[in-house]
Each structure stands twice: as structure tokens, then as C-alpha cells.
Design a protein around this motif. Sequence first.
Motif, PDB file in Angstrom:
ATOM      1  N   VAL A  98     -32.821 -78.482  13.968  1.00 36.64           N
ATOM      2  CA  VAL A  98     -32.360 -78.578  12.626  1.00 36.64           C
ATOM      3  C   VAL A  98     -31.225 -77.614  12.425  1.00 36.64           C
ATOM      4  O   VAL A  98     -30.756 -77.726  11.332  1.00 36.64           O
ATOM      5  CB  VAL A  98     -33.591 -78.127  11.534  1.00 36.64           C
ATOM      6  CG1 VAL A  98     -34.769 -79.030  11.596  1.00 36.64           C
ATOM      7  CG2 VAL A  98     -33.775 -76.689  11.586  1.00 36.64           C
ATOM      8  N   LEU A  99     -30.835 -76.514  13.109  1.00 34.80           N
ATOM      9  CA  LEU A  99     -29.636 -75.841  12.830  1.00 34.80           C
ATOM     10  C   LEU A  99     -28.522 -76.793  13.277  1.00 34.80           C
ATOM     11  O   LEU A  99     -28.471 -77.382  14.351  1.00 34.80           O
ATOM     12  CB  LEU A  99     -29.852 -74.804  13.797  1.00 34.80           C
ATOM     13  CG  LEU A  99     -30.748 -73.553  13.223  1.00 34.80           C
ATOM     14  CD1 LEU A  99     -30.845 -72.312  14.376  1.00 34.80           C
ATOM     15  CD2 LEU A  99     -30.538 -73.179  11.965  1.00 34.80           C
ATOM     16  N   PRO A 100     -27.197 -76.529  12.569  1.00 35.48           N
ATOM     17  CA  PRO A 100     -26.220 -77.409  12.825  1.00 35.48           C
ATOM     18  C   PRO A 100     -25.428 -77.021  14.025  1.00 35.48           C
ATOM     19  O   PRO A 100     -25.611 -75.639  14.254  1.00 35.48           O
ATOM     20  CB  PRO A 100     -25.199 -77.283  11.527  1.00 35.48           C
ATOM     21  CG  PRO A 100     -25.851 -75.898  10.778  1.00 35.48           C
ATOM     22  CD  PRO A 100     -27.329 -76.016  11.120  1.00 35.48           C
ATOM     23  N   ASP A 101     -24.839 -77.786  14.891  1.00 37.01           N
ATOM     24  CA  ASP A 101     -23.741 -77.171  15.766  1.00 37.01           C
ATOM     25  C   ASP A 101     -22.734 -76.373  15.319  1.00 37.01           C
ATOM     26  O   ASP A 101     -21.884 -76.762  14.238  1.00 37.01           O
ATOM     27  CB  ASP A 101     -23.426 -78.266  16.739  1.00 37.01           C
ATOM     28  CG  ASP A 101     -22.363 -77.927  17.728  1.00 37.01           C
ATOM     29  OD1 ASP A 101     -22.529 -76.581  18.144  1.00 37.01           O
ATOM     30  OD2 ASP A 101     -22.045 -78.709  18.346  1.00 37.01           O
ATOM     31  N   VAL A 102     -22.369 -75.095  15.795  1.00 29.93           N
ATOM     32  CA  VAL A 102     -21.255 -74.515  15.091  1.00 29.93           C
ATOM     33  C   VAL A 102     -20.496 -74.023  16.331  1.00 29.93           C
ATOM     34  O   VAL A 102     -19.417 -73.116  16.211  1.00 29.93           O
ATOM     35  CB  VAL A 102     -21.772 -72.960  14.498  1.00 29.93           C
ATOM     36  CG1 VAL A 102     -22.369 -73.551  13.292  1.00 29.93           C
ATOM     37  CG2 VAL A 102     -22.602 -72.214  15.478  1.00 29.93           C
ATOM     38  N   ALA A 103     -20.694 -74.547  17.667  1.00 26.42           N
ATOM     39  CA  ALA A 103     -19.808 -74.275  18.867  1.00 26.42           C
ATOM     40  C   ALA A 103     -18.361 -74.639  18.502  1.00 26.42           C
ATOM     41  O   ALA A 103     -18.014 -75.700  18.150  1.00 26.42           O
ATOM     42  CB  ALA A 103     -20.146 -74.868  20.306  1.00 26.42           C
ATOM     43  N   ARG A 149     -38.869 -72.505  18.789  1.00 26.96           N
ATOM     44  CA  ARG A 149     -37.345 -72.282  19.254  1.00 26.96           C
ATOM     45  C   ARG A 149     -36.891 -73.693  19.251  1.00 26.96           C
ATOM     46  O   ARG A 149     -35.834 -74.208  18.587  1.00 26.96           O
ATOM     47  CB  ARG A 149     -37.202 -71.776  20.424  1.00 26.96           C
ATOM     48  CG  ARG A 149     -35.517 -71.902  20.942  1.00 26.96           C
ATOM     49  CD  ARG A 149     -35.352 -71.193  22.202  1.00 26.96           C
ATOM     50  NE  ARG A 149     -35.430 -69.739  22.095  1.00 26.96           N
ATOM     51  CZ  ARG A 149     -34.070 -69.235  21.631  1.00 26.96           C
ATOM     52  NH1 ARG A 149     -32.881 -69.836  21.515  1.00 26.96           N
ATOM     53  NH2 ARG A 149     -33.940 -67.822  21.575  1.00 26.96           N
ATOM     54  N   ALA A 150     -37.587 -74.554  19.870  1.00 30.36           N
ATOM     55  CA  ALA A 150     -37.206 -76.082  19.873  1.00 30.36           C
ATOM     56  C   ALA A 150     -37.059 -76.950  18.367  1.00 30.36           C
ATOM     57  O   ALA A 150     -36.099 -77.425  18.073  1.00 30.36           O
ATOM     58  CB  ALA A 150     -38.144 -76.968  20.784  1.00 30.36           C
ATOM     59  N   ASN A 151     -38.210 -76.371  17.504  1.00 27.16           N
ATOM     60  CA  ASN A 151     -37.771 -76.996  16.370  1.00 27.16           C
ATOM     61  C   ASN A 151     -36.826 -76.418  15.595  1.00 27.16           C
ATOM     62  O   ASN A 151     -35.977 -77.198  14.688  1.00 27.16           O
ATOM     63  CB  ASN A 151     -39.272 -76.935  15.543  1.00 27.16           C
ATOM     64  CG  ASN A 151     -40.552 -77.792  16.171  1.00 27.16           C
ATOM     65  OD1 ASN A 151     -40.169 -78.678  16.464  1.00 27.16           O
ATOM     66  ND2 ASN A 151     -41.702 -77.134  16.004  1.00 27.16           N
ATOM     67  N   ILE A 152     -36.513 -75.098  15.563  1.00 24.92           N
ATOM     68  CA  ILE A 152     -35.492 -74.428  15.044  1.00 24.92           C
ATOM     69  C   ILE A 152     -34.316 -74.838  15.135  1.00 24.92           C
ATOM     70  O   ILE A 152     -33.347 -75.193  14.470  1.00 24.92           O
ATOM     71  CB  ILE A 152     -35.630 -72.951  15.158  1.00 24.92           C
ATOM     72  CG1 ILE A 152     -37.056 -72.534  14.524  1.00 24.92           C
ATOM     73  CG2 ILE A 152     -34.484 -72.188  14.737  1.00 24.92           C
ATOM     74  CD1 ILE A 152     -37.327 -70.928  14.846  1.00 24.92           C
ATOM     75  N   GLU A 153     -33.937 -75.030  16.600  1.00 21.01           N
ATOM     76  CA  GLU A 153     -32.613 -75.660  17.233  1.00 21.01           C
ATOM     77  C   GLU A 153     -32.300 -76.911  16.761  1.00 21.01           C
ATOM     78  O   GLU A 153     -31.246 -77.479  16.744  1.00 21.01           O
ATOM     79  CB  GLU A 153     -32.611 -75.244  18.589  1.00 21.01           C
ATOM     80  CG  GLU A 153     -32.555 -74.042  19.305  1.00 21.01           C
ATOM     81  CD  GLU A 153     -32.646 -73.866  20.781  1.00 21.01           C
ATOM     82  OE1 GLU A 153     -33.061 -74.679  21.454  1.00 21.01           O
ATOM     83  OE2 GLU A 153     -32.135 -72.658  21.515  1.00 21.01           O
TER      84      GLU A 153
END
Length: 314
Positions: free
Chosen positions: A309-314, A303-307
Motif C-alpha cells: 500500500v505504500l507508494p514508490d518513492v525511489a 511487511r508484505a501488506n504494508i509494502e
Amino acid sequence: MTDTQIRNGIHHVTAIAGNARRNVEFYTRTLGLRLVKKTVNFDDPGTYHFYYGDETGAPGTILTFFPWDHVAPGRLGIGETQETAFRVPEASIGYWTHRFVDKGVAYQAPVKRFGQTVLAFKDPHGMRLALIGVAGIENEAAWIGTDVPAEHAIRGFHSVNLLLAEAAPTGAILTDVLGFKEIGREGSLVRFQAEGTGIGGIVDIHEAGGFLPARMGGGSVHHIAFRAADDAAEFEMVKKLQENHGIRTTEQKDRNYFRSVYFREPGHVLFEIATDIPGFAADEPVARLGEALKLPDFLESRRANIEAVLPDVA
């Protein structure tokens, strides 16, 4: 398989998008759909997988996306989904035309198709969409979590339109395996409908031999998923595909919210058969759908690694 287990029609449609934030903003704020699940592409976990639909993410309402920044545009051609259409109340086409003008959405003048008004438009990454006015659906439940008034809100899928060289081979799969029946022809269009299914119950095939083959990219539909009530119904379809049509599917894959098999139909479009169960409330309550990033168990340790690299979409 009992009659109560029979569920036909479109389960979901999955497409390719560009920028993730822009994708979320268009489908939630412009079209007024609910983001019912924010997860990742299980085969490419550095990429989001967004699911949009009605309040609960019911089968027949779900449009999903793999968003990749800088993806090259797709090219419409033979062997591809030409258009994905949603249902709106018949009197709402005018509302949506004005909304598209206000929001700067590229659209075409309304036309008639099989007696219904069709408002075709494109999303920011070139996906070909339409709103189709349907009589008598004004009182159907609608997601009201946006500024789109309930009386004009989208009420699930109307249809998908496939651009194929020939209609008959694909039509044989639709009718023999997936629960559809040919109900009409209009020009080069052949319409198939799933009996007793209002939402997501139509597949149109546009016969157009001589076109170039499709090229997958931004704005392209990756695959269409059709409904199976449960595993038993899905395995019955798999058996019929192999025995009657000589088509083998993949092994069943667990997608957390449904279980799926995949195959190429005769016109080369990627089809999926997806179970209605367990649904999108399997890992979070309906009231909180789409708020948190949900990962399958096999990816939770990353999870930590995946989060990161994912862009913020909030």
C-alpha cells in the motif's frame, strides 16, 4: 544524573506533508539533506515516516514527516510552530537565494533577526522554513551526498519559532524542565537557548494574542521533540513536569531509534522528550541509512501488506 549525561536542545521536528515522492525529492535534492530512515508511522503503518538529517541522523539535525496524499492544508494560528529554521554558514545565504530561484522555491527577501540573516521559504506543501546564517560554522561536518557544495550545506537546526498567546508559561517549561535559558527579546519575540548546544539550541516564542487557533494539516508541524541523553534523564524530566508544573506525560513509547514521552505544553503545542539512544544505526549501518524500508518488530509480520500500500518513492 552526571554532567556528561546532560543533553539539551531540539532532538527532532515532525511535520505533515502531502505527496511522499515530492517530499523526498525536495528535502534530499533541493535542500541536500540525507534520508536517514525510511519507515512507517507506527500508529498508522499504511503511511511512511521519513527522517532527514545529517550523515548519521544526529540529534538536532532531524526533520521528520508523515506524508499523506490529498491532505488538506493547515492553517497557521496560535498554539503552533510558526517556523522551523536550519543553520547554514553566514556567507551561504547568497548561494541559497540563487538556488531557490533556480529550483522554483517560494522564498522571502532576507531579513535580520537577533543580528543574523534569515532567509524564509516554504516547502512544496506549505511548511514554513528558514535558513539562518551563522558565523564560524564553516568547518563543521556536513553531509556531502548531494550536489550542494559542502561549504554551503545545512548544518542541523538553528531554531523553532512558536506562535503563542503568551510566552511566560511555555518559557517556564523550557527553562525549568528542558534546559533552556531566556537570552533576549526583540519586538514580540522571546529567545531561549540551551546552554552549550550549538545545533538545535534555540526556541523563539512569538507572542501574538488574538490570532485564531492553528488548524493542523499539510505543512503543519505535528510536534517538537527535545533531547534527553537516556532513560534516566528522560524520567527526571517527566518527574519535574509533574511535580513542578502539574503536567503528566504519556507512558514511554519505544520508537526503535529513541524512546519518547509526549505532553501538551501550556501554549498547546505538542512536545516530545526523546532519548539520544539508541540512534538511527540501530537496525542498519551508517553507510546504508535510509535505503531500505525498516519496520519495528511488531509490524514485520505485516511487511508484505504494508509494502503493497505504500507508494514508490525511489
